[in-house]
Write a protein that holds these residues in place. Structure first.
Motif, PDB file in Angstrom:
ATOM      1  N   ARG A 100       0.837  -1.221   0.093  1.00  0.00           N
ATOM      2  CA  ARG A 100       0.086   0.050   0.031  1.00  0.00           C
ATOM      3  C   ARG A 100       0.826   1.188   0.005  1.00  0.00           C
ATOM      4  NH1 ARG A 100      -3.498  -2.497   3.628  1.00  0.00           N
ATOM      5  NH2 ARG A 100      -2.575  -1.248   5.238  1.00  0.00           N
ATOM      6  N   ARG A 101       2.248   1.149  -0.070  1.00  0.00           N
ATOM      7  CA  ARG A 101       2.964   2.365   0.060  1.00  0.00           C
ATOM      8  C   ARG A 101       3.382   2.740  -1.389  1.00  0.00           C
ATOM      9  NH1 ARG A 101       6.979  -0.072   4.427  1.00  0.00           N
ATOM     10  NH2 ARG A 101       5.816   0.098   6.029  1.00  0.00           N
ATOM     11  N   GLU A 102       3.206   2.027  -2.320  1.00  0.00           N
ATOM     12  CA  GLU A 102       3.584   2.596  -3.722  1.00  0.00           C
ATOM     13  C   GLU A 102       2.504   2.466  -4.837  1.00  0.00           C
ATOM     14  OE1 GLU A 102       6.329   1.079  -6.959  1.00  0.00           O
ATOM     15  OE2 GLU A 102       6.604  -0.125  -5.177  1.00  0.00           O
ATOM     16  N   GLU A 103       2.364   3.417  -5.543  1.00  0.00           N
ATOM     17  CA  GLU A 103       1.209   3.689  -6.568  1.00  0.00           C
ATOM     18  C   GLU A 103       1.019   2.422  -7.365  1.00  0.00           C
ATOM     19  OE1 GLU A 103       1.163   6.604  -9.152  1.00  0.00           O
ATOM     20  OE2 GLU A 103      -0.956   6.610  -9.388  1.00  0.00           O
ATOM     21  N   ARG A 104       2.301   2.109  -7.964  1.00  0.00           N
ATOM     22  CA  ARG A 104       2.038   0.839  -8.914  1.00  0.00           C
ATOM     23  C   ARG A 104       1.585  -0.281  -8.468  1.00  0.00           C
ATOM     24  NH1 ARG A 104       6.881  -2.266 -11.270  1.00  0.00           N
ATOM     25  NH2 ARG A 104       6.293  -3.256 -13.220  1.00  0.00           N
ATOM     26  N   SER A 105       1.841  -0.688  -7.084  1.00  0.00           N
ATOM     27  CA  SER A 105       1.498  -1.662  -6.190  1.00  0.00           C
ATOM     28  C   SER A 105       0.180  -1.718  -6.027  1.00  0.00           C
ATOM     29  CB  SER A 105       2.294  -2.183  -4.973  1.00  0.00           C
ATOM     30  OG  SER A 105       3.778  -2.075  -5.104  1.00  0.00           O
ATOM     31  N   ILE A 106      -0.574  -0.503  -5.670  1.00  0.00           N
ATOM     32  CA  ILE A 106      -1.934  -0.279  -5.270  1.00  0.00           C
ATOM     33  C   ILE A 106      -2.534  -0.571  -6.581  1.00  0.00           C
ATOM     34  CG2 ILE A 106      -3.534   1.309  -4.727  1.00  0.00           C
ATOM     35  CD1 ILE A 106      -1.343   2.524  -2.936  1.00  0.00           C
ATOM     36  N   LEU A 107      -1.959  -0.110  -7.714  1.00  0.00           N
ATOM     37  CA  LEU A 107      -2.917  -0.509  -8.921  1.00  0.00           C
ATOM     38  C   LEU A 107      -2.872  -1.820  -9.423  1.00  0.00           C
ATOM     39  CD1 LEU A 107      -1.610   2.766 -11.006  1.00  0.00           C
ATOM     40  CD2 LEU A 107      -3.973   2.152 -10.369  1.00  0.00           C
ATOM     41  N   SER A 110      -5.486  -3.263  -6.902  1.00  0.00           N
ATOM     42  CA  SER A 110      -6.826  -2.745  -7.361  1.00  0.00           C
ATOM     43  C   SER A 110      -7.042  -3.503  -8.685  1.00  0.00           C
ATOM     44  CB  SER A 110      -6.625  -1.292  -7.367  1.00  0.00           C
ATOM     45  OG  SER A 110      -7.631  -0.801  -8.291  1.00  0.00           O
TER      46      SER A 110
END
Ligand SMILES: [Zn+2]
Length: 274
Positions: A100-107, A110
């Motif tokens: 949850r700290r990195e935008e790429r991982s969150i995407l 998701s």
């Protein structure tokens, strides 16, 4: 005996107990509801996809609040409601804080959650489907290549919902597929032989390498792909096949993937005929 059982279980207290159930799950979607509540969608181990209300969870002092973060693996107790089940307690098993700290991982998380939300049935046990999401998020949390993880996850969600593409027999004429000149026909549900491929404009060419990689994922050997040096063209081909397939099954665009894809390479890809 049967009669006695019904008599015993028909007391008010027993009815109350039977309304409550426990499960393990992953929060795949969350939105505000009313003044202080949240509507939470959870993919669970024993009850498929569950949509439930977390009452008061947006209040700072809520006992539930911090335990229902997106993508966290949680243990829940729920009470069946007339329309929506109510989450009565939640405990974090795996917070998945790194991803949850990195935008790429969150995407990526998701994207997989969106596929789960679209393909997994409500209140229907699907342990395989639950395991697919747990494995994918754990791989992301451990820092493994999300591109490979995503292709494995996409295939396995198709398999978990009974939509995995046929890879061994031509979906046009039934002939066994040999290497060379084959196509992938999304609408027909899998590969087509060179003859059927040539006759159908909706069939897209599939390379031998892409077919080999998909077959490896299909037999559960997707984990071996992390150690192989797969070139970008091959990875792109596999991505386009799987995303095209998913879009055709789901019958809509994949929102998280569209953002992800434009961030990864600045292009988006359409399904033929759509
Ligand atoms: Zn054929």
């Amino acid at each position: 005996m049967q009669v006695e059982y019904f008599q015993v279980s028909n007391t008010g207290e027993s009815r109350q107990r039977s309304r409550v159930y426990r499960c393990e799950g992953i929060v795949i979607r969350r939105r505000d509801f009313g003044e202080a509540d949240r509507l939470v969608t959870v993919l669970t181990d024993d009850h498929g996809k569950v949509r439930a209300l977390a009452k008061g969870s947006r209040r700072t002092k809520s006992r539930l609040g911090g335990h229902l973060e997106p993508y966290a693996r949680v243990r829940l107790m729920l009470a069946r409601g007339r329309n929506l089940d109510i989450i009565t307690s939640a405990q974090v098993l795996e917070p998945m804080t790194h991803l949850r700290r990195e935008e790429r991982s969150i995407l990526y998380a998701s994207h997989w959650s969106e596929i789960a939300d679209q393909l997994m049935a409500e209140s229907e046990q699907n342990r395989f489907g639950y395991g697919v999401l747990v494995r994918a998020l754990t791989s992301l949390e451990l820092g493994r290549d999300p591109v490979i993880t995503s292709r494995i996850c996409e295939w396995e969600f198709l398999a978990a919902s009974g939509f995995q593409p046929e890879l061994f027999q031509c979906t046009g004429c039934g002939r066994q597929i040999e290497p060379g000149g084959n196509g992938m026909h999304i609408e027909a549900g899998g590969v087509v032989c060179p003859q059927c491929h040539a006759l159908d404009p909706l069939s897209r060419a599939i390379s031998n390498d892409a077919l080999r990689v998909l077959r490896a994922i299909g037999r559960g050997d997707g984990g071996l792909l992390y150690d192989r040096q797969l070139n970008d063209d091959l990875l792109k081909e596999i991505e386009q096949l799987l995303i095209g397939y998913l879009r055709s099954v789901i019958e809509r665009d994949l929102q998280a993937w569209q953002i992800l894809s434009s961030l990864e390479d600045g292009t988006t890809w359409g399904t033929p005929g759509h």
